[in-house]
Scaffold this motif. Structure first.
Motif, PDB file in Angstrom:
ATOM      1  N   ALA A  81       7.904  -3.995   5.298  1.00  0.00           N
ATOM      2  CA  ALA A  81       8.877  -5.028   4.923  1.00  0.00           C
ATOM      3  C   ALA A  81       8.454  -5.769   3.657  1.00  0.00           C
ATOM      4  N   ASN A  82       7.135  -5.780   3.377  1.00  0.00           N
ATOM      5  CA  ASN A  82       6.701  -6.465   2.156  1.00  0.00           C
ATOM      6  C   ASN A  82       6.121  -5.508   1.119  1.00  0.00           C
ATOM      7  N   SER A  83       6.329  -4.218   1.337  1.00  0.00           N
ATOM      8  CA  SER A  83       5.627  -3.251   0.481  1.00  0.00           C
ATOM      9  C   SER A  83       6.144  -3.264  -0.959  1.00  0.00           C
ATOM     10  N   ALA A  85       7.204  -5.871  -2.607  1.00  0.00           N
ATOM     11  CA  ALA A  85       6.618  -7.050  -3.266  1.00  0.00           C
ATOM     12  C   ALA A  85       5.176  -6.764  -3.685  1.00  0.00           C
ATOM     13  N   VAL A  86       4.408  -6.144  -2.787  1.00  0.00           N
ATOM     14  CA  VAL A  86       3.000  -5.870  -3.107  1.00  0.00           C
ATOM     15  C   VAL A  86       2.921  -4.840  -4.235  1.00  0.00           C
ATOM     16  N   LYS A  87       3.744  -3.796  -4.125  1.00  0.00           N
ATOM     17  CA  LYS A  87       3.742  -2.762  -5.177  1.00  0.00           C
ATOM     18  C   LYS A  87       3.969  -3.379  -6.559  1.00  0.00           C
ATOM     19  N   VAL A 140      -5.222   6.348  -5.282  1.00  0.00           N
ATOM     20  CA  VAL A 140      -4.652   5.457  -4.269  1.00  0.00           C
ATOM     21  C   VAL A 140      -5.353   5.757  -2.941  1.00  0.00           C
ATOM     22  N   ILE A 141      -6.095   4.785  -2.440  1.00  0.00           N
ATOM     23  CA  ILE A 141      -6.779   4.966  -1.158  1.00  0.00           C
ATOM     24  C   ILE A 141      -5.909   4.310  -0.087  1.00  0.00           C
ATOM     25  N   GLY A 142      -5.403   5.119   0.835  1.00  0.00           N
ATOM     26  CA  GLY A 142      -4.484   4.620   1.868  1.00  0.00           C
ATOM     27  C   GLY A 142      -3.058   4.833   1.414  1.00  0.00           C
ATOM     28  N   CYS A 143      -2.430   5.877   1.950  1.00  0.00           N
ATOM     29  CA  CYS A 143      -1.043   6.172   1.555  1.00  0.00           C
ATOM     30  C   CYS A 143      -0.115   5.801   2.703  1.00  0.00           C
ATOM     31  N   GLY A 144      -0.015   4.505   2.954  1.00  0.00           N
ATOM     32  CA  GLY A 144       0.940   3.987   3.926  1.00  0.00           C
ATOM     33  C   GLY A 144       2.107   3.403   3.161  1.00  0.00           C
ATOM     34  N   PRO A 166      -6.747  10.272   5.149  1.00  0.00           N
ATOM     35  CA  PRO A 166      -6.904  11.298   6.196  1.00  0.00           C
ATOM     36  C   PRO A 166      -6.032  11.055   7.420  1.00  0.00           C
ATOM     37  N   TYR A 167      -5.478   9.848   7.546  1.00  0.00           N
ATOM     38  CA  TYR A 167      -4.713   9.539   8.769  1.00  0.00           C
ATOM     39  C   TYR A 167      -3.225   9.354   8.483  1.00  0.00           C
ATOM     40  N   MET A 168      -2.766   9.891   7.369  1.00  0.00           N
ATOM     41  CA  MET A 168      -1.389   9.645   6.933  1.00  0.00           C
ATOM     42  C   MET A 168      -0.382  10.137   7.979  1.00  0.00           C
ATOM     43  N   SER A 169       0.648   9.326   8.224  1.00  0.00           N
ATOM     44  CA  SER A 169       1.642   9.731   9.219  1.00  0.00           C
ATOM     45  C   SER A 169       2.615  10.740   8.593  1.00  0.00           C
ATOM     46  N   ILE A 198      -6.760   0.138  -3.525  1.00  0.00           N
ATOM     47  CA  ILE A 198      -7.002   0.391  -2.096  1.00  0.00           C
ATOM     48  C   ILE A 198      -5.924  -0.285  -1.251  1.00  0.00           C
ATOM     49  N   HIS A 199      -5.370   0.484  -0.303  1.00  0.00           N
ATOM     50  CA  HIS A 199      -4.268  -0.036   0.548  1.00  0.00           C
ATOM     51  C   HIS A 199      -4.459   0.376   1.999  1.00  0.00           C
ATOM     52  N   VAL A 200      -5.662   0.078   2.533  1.00  0.00           N
ATOM     53  CA  VAL A 200      -5.930   0.394   3.944  1.00  0.00           C
ATOM     54  C   VAL A 200      -6.101  -0.923   4.709  1.00  0.00           C
ATOM     55  N   PRO A 201      -5.909  -0.904   6.032  1.00  0.00           N
ATOM     56  CA  PRO A 201      -6.145  -2.138   6.788  1.00  0.00           C
ATOM     57  C   PRO A 201      -7.638  -2.451   6.845  1.00  0.00           C
ATOM     58  N   PHE A 227      -5.460  -5.198  -3.389  1.00  0.00           N
ATOM     59  CA  PHE A 227      -4.362  -6.042  -2.880  1.00  0.00           C
ATOM     60  C   PHE A 227      -4.242  -5.859  -1.379  1.00  0.00           C
ATOM     61  N   ALA A 228      -5.344  -5.374  -0.736  1.00  0.00           N
ATOM     62  CA  ALA A 228      -5.283  -5.149   0.718  1.00  0.00           C
ATOM     63  C   ALA A 228      -6.014  -6.266   1.466  1.00  0.00           C
ATOM     64  N   ARG A 229      -7.346  -6.331   1.382  1.00  0.00           N
ATOM     65  CA  ARG A 229      -8.117  -7.421   1.987  1.00  0.00           C
ATOM     66  C   ARG A 229      -9.475  -7.505   1.281  1.00  0.00           C
ATOM     67  N   LEU A 271      -0.902 -13.516  -3.517  1.00  0.00           N
ATOM     68  CA  LEU A 271       0.540 -13.607  -3.779  1.00  0.00           C
ATOM     69  C   LEU A 271       1.292 -12.312  -3.478  1.00  0.00           C
ATOM     70  N   GLY A 272       0.537 -11.284  -2.982  1.00  0.00           N
ATOM     71  CA  GLY A 272       1.133  -9.951  -2.816  1.00  0.00           C
ATOM     72  C   GLY A 272       2.501  -9.956  -2.152  1.00  0.00           C
ATOM     73  N   ALA A 273       2.591 -10.642  -1.030  1.00  0.00           N
ATOM     74  CA  ALA A 273       3.848 -10.594  -0.279  1.00  0.00           C
ATOM     75  C   ALA A 273       4.671 -11.859  -0.503  1.00  0.00           C
TER      76      ALA A 273
HETATM   77  N1  LIG Z   1      -1.737  -8.745  -0.702  1.00  0.00           N
HETATM   78  C1  LIG Z   1      -0.879  -8.975   0.275  1.00  0.00           C
HETATM   79  O1  LIG Z   1      -0.253 -10.028   0.340  1.00  0.00           O
HETATM   80  C2  LIG Z   1      -0.649  -7.928   1.306  1.00  0.00           C
HETATM   81  C3  LIG Z   1       0.633  -7.770   1.830  1.00  0.00           C
HETATM   82  C4  LIG Z   1       0.857  -6.747   2.748  1.00  0.00           C
HETATM   83  C5  LIG Z   1      -0.194  -5.963   3.167  1.00  0.00           C
HETATM   84  N2  LIG Z   1      -1.443  -6.184   2.684  1.00  0.00           N
HETATM   85  C6  LIG Z   1      -2.577  -5.354   3.118  1.00  0.00           C
HETATM   86  O2  LIG Z   1      -2.301  -4.015   2.746  1.00  0.00           O
HETATM   87  C7  LIG Z   1      -2.697  -3.150   3.809  1.00  0.00           C
HETATM   88  C8  LIG Z   1      -1.840  -1.912   3.755  1.00  0.00           C
HETATM   89  O3  LIG Z   1      -0.483  -2.269   4.049  1.00  0.00           O
HETATM   90  P1  LIG Z   1       0.618  -1.153   4.380  1.00  0.00           P
HETATM   91  O4  LIG Z   1       1.879  -1.881   4.656  1.00  0.00           O
HETATM   92  O5  LIG Z   1       0.595  -0.103   3.344  1.00  0.00           O
HETATM   93  O6  LIG Z   1       0.014  -0.582   5.741  1.00  0.00           O
HETATM   94  P2  LIG Z   1       0.268   0.857   6.395  1.00  0.00           P
HETATM   95  O7  LIG Z   1      -0.214   0.736   7.793  1.00  0.00           O
HETATM   96  O8  LIG Z   1       1.653   1.314   6.141  1.00  0.00           O
HETATM   97  O9  LIG Z   1      -0.716   1.829   5.583  1.00  0.00           O
HETATM   98  C9  LIG Z   1      -2.107   1.816   5.720  1.00  0.00           C
HETATM   99  C10 LIG Z   1      -2.580   3.230   5.451  1.00  0.00           C
HETATM  100  O10 LIG Z   1      -4.001   3.213   5.399  1.00  0.00           O
HETATM  101  C11 LIG Z   1      -4.420   4.454   5.955  1.00  0.00           C
HETATM  102  N3  LIG Z   1      -5.825   4.369   6.344  1.00  0.00           N
HETATM  103  C12 LIG Z   1      -6.354   3.740   7.401  1.00  0.00           C
HETATM  104  N4  LIG Z   1      -7.689   3.906   7.411  1.00  0.00           N
HETATM  105  C13 LIG Z   1      -7.981   4.649   6.323  1.00  0.00           C
HETATM  106  C14 LIG Z   1      -9.196   5.161   5.786  1.00  0.00           C
HETATM  107  N5  LIG Z   1     -10.360   4.931   6.385  1.00  0.00           N
HETATM  108  N6  LIG Z   1      -9.124   5.888   4.646  1.00  0.00           N
HETATM  109  C15 LIG Z   1      -7.956   6.125   4.029  1.00  0.00           C
HETATM  110  N7  LIG Z   1      -6.759   5.690   4.508  1.00  0.00           N
HETATM  111  C16 LIG Z   1      -6.790   4.952   5.639  1.00  0.00           C
HETATM  112  C17 LIG Z   1      -3.486   4.681   7.127  1.00  0.00           C
HETATM  113  O11 LIG Z   1      -3.453   6.045   7.510  1.00  0.00           O
HETATM  114  C18 LIG Z   1      -2.163   4.226   6.534  1.00  0.00           C
HETATM  115  O12 LIG Z   1      -1.448   5.308   5.977  1.00  0.00           O
HETATM  116  C19 LIG Z   1      -2.497  -3.995   5.073  1.00  0.00           C
HETATM  117  O13 LIG Z   1      -3.360  -3.593   6.102  1.00  0.00           O
HETATM  118  C20 LIG Z   1      -2.774  -5.398   4.620  1.00  0.00           C
HETATM  119  O14 LIG Z   1      -4.125  -5.726   4.893  1.00  0.00           O
HETATM  120  C21 LIG Z   1      -1.691  -7.137   1.751  1.00  0.00           C
END
Ligand SMILES: NC(=O)c1ccc[n+]([C@@H]2O[C@H](COP(=O)([O-])OP(=O)(O)OC[C@H]3O[C@@H](n4cnc5c(N)ncnc54)[C@H](O)[C@@H]3O)[C@@H](O)[C@H]2O)c1
Length: 382
Positions: A81-83, A85-87, A140-144, A166-169, A198-201, A227-229, A271-273
């Motif tokens: 829902a906020n992707s 904005a972050v992008k 791009v690390i984390g393709c969610g 590695p865990y992409m849906s 990096i975009h992983v939880p 912009f993840a944590r 400010l990401g979201a």
């Molecule tokens: N800056 C902001 O305001 C802001 C806003 C939204 C989200 N976020 C952060 O961004 C993160 C990602 O958000 P999203 O909506 O894309 O989440 P998402 O759940 O859609 O995507 C996360 C991706 O990370 C992958 N992943 C998990 N562990 C991994 C690993 N060890 N190596 C590689 N990939 C891995 C998952 O398979 C998934 O595809 C959130 O967890 C949140 O912490 C920050």
């Protein structure tokens, strides 16, 4: 009347989703559900009545997920829902890291009394020259939800894009452009990329994901975006890599006192979201998830329970959150042997399973609650 307790200012359009059958406010006891943005819920006492927490946003590290799971409390978030904005902010960050816009603006701010500003700009501008994104490589690390949007847009900027997840849906894979290079060994991404984002939880497995070992493998002069944590990057290793010119710029949405001391750090106050559109999207989605769960036991976008959604066409529904182990369903159906089961769904996620059973009439569920491994039983009437 189900009670929804609010822990933050939630966008009005989200609150408007709740029908008059719900009581929604900030001060209440015995709430059935919590709607939260970023308030820290780790130290709160859970009401015995609490069935669900919905986070209007993606990251859920403000919620104690393990305790919720043990108590049978469903935790929802609003991925995607906020992707957008972050992008968009990631691209602002990438541009700030490649053109010295930031220091250029800072210099202009000191020139408010300068009557020769027009001439001086032309003299000074070479100090702030930079590079273009086109032709550069991005890892791009984390393709969610967010990583995919960043990767796809980078292609349109003419960048060469490498994706690691590695865990992409399967759903996510459908949305990722086929022109993104799929990396299975993260070292290949580190070795080849001019920019890394990096975009992983953040969790126990991803804490300090980017560390000394990762920096050692990166290209000299790489630009890192986070912009993840904050906890995903080992800050001591980062500061060493910045001092050694291994990393030319670190753009982060998570400033800490330690990193903001370094001039090569461009820090943004989370400010990401923070766009009106994103807050509205998240609030609407979170409210809808809560209502579907409280009214029908349907689950979508839960971080601790499996997704399970079934149209309710029968007069009575039972839902069970239980341990994911053999003979749970047979024990439940054995108790219900005299009832008419019209529909049944069972889904699991790691150690937890969720069962929805629709019946043609109401039954007493007390014996089901006593099954060993049963965490929570709820009932719904049409
Ligand atoms: N800056 C902001 O305001 C802001 C806003 C939204 C989200 N976020 C952060 O961004 C993160 C990602 O958000 P999203 O909506 O894309 O989440 P998402 O759940 O859609 O995507 C996360 C991706 O990370 C992958 N992943 C998990 N562990 C991994 C690993 N060890 N190596 C590689 N990939 C891995 C998952 O398979 C998934 O595809 C959130 O967890 C949140 O912490 C920050």
């Amino acid at each position: 009347m189900p009670k929804i307790k609010l822990y933050n200012n939630i966008a009005q359009i989200g609150l408007d989703q709740f029908t008059p059958d719900y009581e929604v406010n900030e001060n209440m006891e015995d709430e059935d559900a919590i709607l939260v943005r970023s308030a820290n819920l780790h130290d709160i006492e859970y009401s015995n009545n609490l069935k669900a927490i919905a986070r209007a946003g993606a990251g859920v590290n403000n919620i104690d997920i393990d305790t919720c799971t043990k108590k049978g409390i469903a935790v929802f978030n609003t991925p995607g829902a906020n992707s957008n904005a972050v992008k968009e902010l990631v691209f602002a960050g990438m541009l700030l890291a490649s053109r010295d816009i930031y220091h250029g603006i800072e210099w202009i701010q000191t020139q408010k009394e300068n009557e020769n500003i027009v001439k001086d700009v032309e003299k000074q501008k070479k100090k702030y020259a930079g590079h273009e994104l086109t032709g550069k490589s991005l890892g791009v690390i984390g393709c969610g939800a967010i990583g995919i949007q960043v990767a796809n847009l980078a292609l349109r900027f003419g960048m060469k894009v490498y994706g690691y997840d590695p865990y992409m849906s399967v759903d996510a894979a459908w949305n990722l452009s086929r022109y993104v290079n799929h990396v299975t060994n993260i070292d290949d991404l580190y070795r080849q990329c001019d920019f890394i984002t990096i975009h992983v939880p953040l969790n126990d497995a991803t804490k300090n994901f980017i560390n000394k070992d990762s920096f050692d493998k990166m290209k000299d002069g790489v630009k890192l975006l986070n912009f993840a944590r904050g906890g995903l990057v080992d800050e001591d290793a980062l500061l060493d890599a910045l001092d050694a010119n291994k990393v030319a710029a670190y753009v982060t949405d998570f400033p800490s006192l330690k990193v903001i001391q370094n001039d090569k750090v461009i820090a943004i106050p989370h400010l990401g979201a923070s766009t009106e559109e994103s807050e509205e999207n998240c609030a609407v989605k979170a409210a809808q998830e809560l209502m579907d769960y409280l009214a029908y036991g349907n689950i979508s976008n839960s971080v601790n329970l499996p997704n399970a959604k079934m149209d309710m066409n029968s007069p009575f529904r039972i839902t069970c959150i239980h341990e994911n182990k053999p003979k749970m369903i047979s024990q439940i159906t054995d108790i219900l042997k005299d009832a008419n089961i019209e529909n049944l769904m069972n889904k699991s996620k790691k150690d937890i399973a969720y069962t929805i059973i629709d019946l043609d009439s109401e039954v007493d569920t007390t014996p089901i609650e006593k099954i060993n491994g049963m965490i929570r039983v709820s009932t719904y009437k049409k």
